[in-house]
Design a protein around this motif. Structure first.
Motif, PDB file in Angstrom:
ATOM      1  N   ARG A 165      35.229  30.228  46.040  1.00  0.00           N
ATOM      2  CA  ARG A 165      34.111  30.689  46.874  1.00  0.00           C
ATOM      3  C   ARG A 165      33.170  31.575  46.071  1.00  0.00           C
ATOM      4  N   LEU A 166      33.736  32.451  45.247  1.00  0.00           N
ATOM      5  CA  LEU A 166      32.913  33.390  44.483  1.00  0.00           C
ATOM      6  C   LEU A 166      32.041  32.699  43.440  1.00  0.00           C
ATOM      7  N   GLU A 222      39.644  31.968  46.920  1.00  0.00           N
ATOM      8  CA  GLU A 222      38.577  32.960  46.926  1.00  0.00           C
ATOM      9  C   GLU A 222      37.766  32.862  45.635  1.00  0.00           C
ATOM     10  N   TYR A 245      39.362  36.202  37.324  1.00  0.00           N
ATOM     11  CA  TYR A 245      39.472  36.774  38.664  1.00  0.00           C
ATOM     12  C   TYR A 245      40.940  36.879  39.030  1.00  0.00           C
ATOM     13  N   GLY A 298      42.181  37.500  42.058  1.00  0.00           N
ATOM     14  CA  GLY A 298      42.479  37.105  43.432  1.00  0.00           C
ATOM     15  C   GLY A 298      42.939  35.662  43.525  1.00  0.00           C
ATOM     16  N   SER A 299      42.915  35.105  44.715  1.00  0.00           N
ATOM     17  CA  SER A 299      43.404  33.748  44.940  1.00  0.00           C
ATOM     18  C   SER A 299      42.437  32.715  44.382  1.00  0.00           C
TER      19      SER A 299
END
Length: 446
Positions: free
Chosen positions: A273-274, A270, A264, A266-267
């Motif tokens: 969370r995913l 995040e 991933y 992104g951060s």
């Protein structure tokens, strides 16, 4: 015209160094070329092509030997492993890579500038060959196929010309080389675009797959989860029986394991969370999900780094339901006649988008790729193919084709690697650039 072969790295059967030069990552299928030319530059590649063409000999190419080199029996094998130069242009965001370069070299060189290539999961794989096959990378859903980032190619065609091929200059040859493989010439170098990625959130989470109910939970949750994730997240799920050997983590030894792999861009917050729905499946055997430098991205899949014998095939799928996926695992699981690794890659995202420049990479609208791979130690190819045929019958209603990057040892099985329209266009270009089929490239009908 060059008419002499380089003397330093030229080998014939029986010569000292012949076996070492021929050796590659794939040990299950042995070739016996009449001549191996260990090329160090494009001129030596041209010399080898001139030699072969004058004698009507087939030409094949090998960099790392992960896949089969082509029709090399009695012919000329061009070994490109010494053509391993990597040059980064940080300002332009590009890399120029030689024909023998491995992905690990490109990752390391790019990382020094906060950049990354669209590499595959194994750092030992040849970057050029992988890209010519399309190149489904670690960040595929975010940035597309590796072939989509190629700016130019240097290729020696059957007439022994070294051509600098771009979308503006010889656009048809540019199209065909990217997704068509080695059947139109010997690519000596690529210029590729890099992406501004220095770190990713990723890793794998492993579950005990021996329990049928648990395996069902993992697959059903994973397939449902793929419908919700953003294009910035690329993932796969893999199932394999781990041998009981001390080199493996104790938690995995002797177990049938189902793992979800994630990358991933992104951060980390995040990312956490995913992946929460995956962690909610239940207790895991191992969990390596974390933020990491991109240079550690190979640990997401942890592909075997050592040469071995294997056979593999693949199916590009229009979709996938849990029932068919579970049936594929039942056929290939611990009760199967041989060890088989099953991997399901989630596609879509940028892989399904219109590329910046058209290429021959087929089946862009496929939703999943299912890959099968079996070690051949003590197992015959016929038995593996029989098992794969059973899996294929389960997937047949959803199958649209096969992946050129993931067809291992099946050199006599080329059907389905390209759709009919792409095959015909490629066949026309073979007639134009290699009418004598020096590179063995008859696409029509495959």
């Amino acid at each position: 015209m060059i008419d002499q072969l380089p003397a330093q790295f030229t080998f014939r059967p029986g010569d000292p160094g012949y076996a070492e030069e021929l050796a590659g990552f794939q040990t299950g299928f042995t070739l016996r070329p009449g001549l191996i030319v260990g090329a160090t530059d494009a001129d030596e590649v041209r010399a080898a092509v001139v030699f072969a063409a004058a004698r009507g000999l087939p030409v094949a190419v090998q960099a790392t030997g992960h896949g089969l080199a082509g029709p090399a029996e009695g012919g000329v094998l061009i070994s490109t492993r010494r053509m391993d130069d990597v040059r980064i242009d940080a300002a332009a965001g590009t890399a120029r890579i030689g024909a023998g370069v491995r992905w690990g070299q490109v990752v390391e060189a790019s990382a020094a500038h906060g950049l990354a290539p669209l590499n595959g999961s194994a750092p030992s794989v040849g970057a050029v060959s992988y890209t010519l096959g399309g190149g489904l990378g670690v960040l595929g859903r975010t940035f597309g196929y590796a072939a989509d980032r190629v700016r130019s190619l240097d290729v020696v065609t059957a007439d022994a010309r070294l051509r600098h091929v771009t979308p503006e200059k010889e656009p048809e040859l540019f199209w065909a080389l990217l997704g068509g493989g080695h059947r139109l010439g010997v690519v000596t170098a690529l210029e590729i675009g890099l992406v501004p990625v220095a770190r990713v959130y990723g890793g794998s989470i492993a579950f005990d797959g021996a329990d049928g109910e648990a395996a069902s939970d993992v697959l059903r949750t994973y397939l449902e989860w793929t419908r919700t994730v953003p294009d910035a997240l690329t993932s796969s799920v893999a199932a394999l029986p781990y041998p009981d050997i001390p080199q493996l983590p104790e938690a995995l030894r002797g177990r049938y394991v189902i793992s979800v792999r994630v990358a991933y861009t992104g951060s980390a917050a995040e990312g956490e969370r995913l992946v929460a729905p995956l962690r909610a499946i239940g207790p895991s055997l191992a969990d390596s999900l974390r933020e990491m430098p991109y240079t550690d991205s190979h640990t997401i899949h942890s592909d075997p780094p050592f040469p071995h014998a294997y056979y593999g095939d693949s199916a590009m799928l229009s979709g996938l339901d849990a029932e068919r996926a579970l049936r594929a695992l039942e056929l290939t699981g611990p009760k199967a006649p041989m060890m088989t690794v099953v991997q399901i890659n989630h596609l879509g995202g940028a892989l399904d988008a219109e590329p910046p420049v058209p290429t021959a990479v087929p089946y862009r609208d496929a939703a999943f790729l299912l890959r099968l791979l079996s070690p051949l130690d003590g197992t015959g190819v016929a038995a593996v193919r029989a098992l794969y045929a059973q899996v294929s019958s389960v997937l047949e209603p959803l199958a649209v084709g096969r992946s050129l990057n993931f067809s291992f040892g099946g050199g006599d099985r080329t059907g389905g690697l390209h759709d009919e329209r792409t095959r015909k266009r490629l066949a026309g270009l073979v007639s134009q650039y290699d009418p004598a089929s020096l590179f063995g490239g008859v696409y029509e009908g495959e």
